[in-house]
Write a protein that holds these residues in place. Structure first.
Motif, PDB file in Angstrom:
ATOM      1  N   ASP A  21       0.788  -1.113   0.085  1.00  0.00           N
ATOM      2  CA  ASP A  21       0.067   0.062   0.022  1.00  0.00           C
ATOM      3  C   ASP A  21       1.004   1.034   0.138  1.00  0.00           C
ATOM      4  O   ASP A  21       1.783   1.381   0.898  1.00  0.00           O
ATOM      5  N   PRO A  22       0.617   2.037  -0.919  1.00  0.00           N
ATOM      6  CA  PRO A  22       1.472   3.533  -0.934  1.00  0.00           C
ATOM      7  C   PRO A  22       1.313   4.296   0.351  1.00  0.00           C
ATOM      8  O   PRO A  22       2.536   4.884   0.724  1.00  0.00           O
ATOM      9  N   ARG A  23       0.288   3.895   1.475  1.00  0.00           N
ATOM     10  CA  ARG A  23       0.309   4.695   2.442  1.00  0.00           C
ATOM     11  C   ARG A  23       0.405   3.634   3.555  1.00  0.00           C
ATOM     12  O   ARG A  23      -0.169   3.816   4.609  1.00  0.00           O
ATOM     13  N   GLY A  24       0.819   2.591   3.368  1.00  0.00           N
ATOM     14  CA  GLY A  24       1.000   1.541   4.520  1.00  0.00           C
ATOM     15  C   GLY A  24       2.008   1.910   5.651  1.00  0.00           C
ATOM     16  O   GLY A  24       1.333   1.447   6.835  1.00  0.00           O
ATOM     17  N   LYS A  25       2.901   2.712   5.471  1.00  0.00           N
ATOM     18  CA  LYS A  25       3.599   3.031   6.490  1.00  0.00           C
ATOM     19  C   LYS A  25       2.540   4.023   7.494  1.00  0.00           C
ATOM     20  O   LYS A  25       3.029   3.864   8.833  1.00  0.00           O
ATOM     21  N   ASP A  26       1.943   4.927   6.997  1.00  0.00           N
ATOM     22  CA  ASP A  26       0.832   5.611   7.929  1.00  0.00           C
ATOM     23  C   ASP A  26       0.150   4.578   8.512  1.00  0.00           C
ATOM     24  O   ASP A  26      -0.236   4.615   9.796  1.00  0.00           O
ATOM     25  N   LEU A  27      -0.426   3.641   7.844  1.00  0.00           N
ATOM     26  CA  LEU A  27      -1.156   2.500   8.421  1.00  0.00           C
ATOM     27  C   LEU A  27      -0.717   2.083   9.728  1.00  0.00           C
ATOM     28  O   LEU A  27      -0.924   1.733  10.625  1.00  0.00           O
ATOM     29  N   GLU A  28       0.614   1.499   9.236  1.00  0.00           N
ATOM     30  CA  GLU A  28       1.411   0.695  10.237  1.00  0.00           C
ATOM     31  C   GLU A  28       1.582   1.638  11.516  1.00  0.00           C
ATOM     32  O   GLU A  28       1.550   1.060  12.576  1.00  0.00           O
ATOM     33  N   ARG A  29       2.023   2.718  11.498  1.00  0.00           N
ATOM     34  CA  ARG A  29       2.398   3.711  12.474  1.00  0.00           C
ATOM     35  C   ARG A  29       0.981   3.667  13.359  1.00  0.00           C
ATOM     36  O   ARG A  29       1.089   3.810  14.653  1.00  0.00           O
ATOM     37  N   ALA A  30      -0.158   4.105  12.634  1.00  0.00           N
ATOM     38  CA  ALA A  30      -1.407   4.290  13.421  1.00  0.00           C
ATOM     39  C   ALA A  30      -1.834   2.658  14.012  1.00  0.00           C
ATOM     40  O   ALA A  30      -2.057   2.752  15.226  1.00  0.00           O
ATOM     41  N   LEU A  31      -1.622   1.622  13.559  1.00  0.00           N
ATOM     42  CA  LEU A  31      -1.729   0.271  14.297  1.00  0.00           C
ATOM     43  C   LEU A  31      -0.961   0.314  15.494  1.00  0.00           C
ATOM     44  O   LEU A  31      -1.341  -0.187  16.446  1.00  0.00           O
ATOM     45  N   MET A  32       0.472   0.667  15.403  1.00  0.00           N
ATOM     46  CA  MET A  32       1.325   0.777  16.581  1.00  0.00           C
ATOM     47  C   MET A  32       0.514   1.646  17.730  1.00  0.00           C
ATOM     48  O   MET A  32       0.875   1.188  18.850  1.00  0.00           O
ATOM     49  N   ARG A  33       0.275   2.842  17.311  1.00  0.00           N
ATOM     50  CA  ARG A  33      -0.498   3.588  18.240  1.00  0.00           C
ATOM     51  C   ARG A  33      -1.532   2.929  18.664  1.00  0.00           C
ATOM     52  O   ARG A  33      -2.045   2.997  20.280  1.00  0.00           O
ATOM     53  N   LEU A  34      -2.286   2.319  18.162  1.00  0.00           N
ATOM     54  CA  LEU A  34      -3.724   1.685  18.507  1.00  0.00           C
ATOM     55  C   LEU A  34      -3.367   0.717  19.535  1.00  0.00           C
ATOM     56  O   LEU A  34      -3.965   0.379  20.644  1.00  0.00           O
TER      57      LEU A  34
END
Length: 126
Positions: free
Chosen positions: A69-82
């Protein structure tokens, strides 16, 4: 082994009044679209093990490969926060609700609470 995998190329970002959809809102939306959703990285051995677990149980999860995903790193960071952790994947949602990472999923499987969750979400018909 067959996984239902979403194609990131066909995903159009959802716009909000402030621009591109917030990563946490996107995760919430994605997690609610299927009975079982796994956020994964295609080369991760723990992610592979989680996908095998569900497929071995007869569950066909929707798998989002963050590295595709081109925005996968943003999602990964959000999952880490979650999750409140330094490792984001694999992350499993069942029935739109966060189950957690590998340790929580395996604990649920071992203590017998995973199958009822899957049945309640309509992902398993045993």
């Amino acid at each position: 082994m067959h996984y239902q995998t979403e194609s990131w190329g066909s995903c159009m970002p959802t716009r909000t009044s402030m621009g591109i959809e917030d990563p946490l809102e996107r995760i919430e939306r994605m997690a609610s679209e299927s009975a079982v959703v796994i956020f994964s990285i295609s080369s991760c051995c723990m992610c592979h093990a989680i996908k095998r677990l569900f497929c071995g149980m007869g569950v066909n999860p929707t798998v989002y490969e963050l590295d595709e995903d081109p925005r996968g790193k943003d999602l990964e960071r959000a999952l880490m926060r979650l999750l409140g952790t330094s490792s984001a994947v694999p992350v499993v949602f069942i029935g739109g609700k966060l189950v957690g990472a590998m340790d929580r999923v395996m604990a649920s499987h071992i203590n017998g609470t995973l199958v009822p969750l899957l049945k309640e979400a309509g992902a398993l018909w045993l």
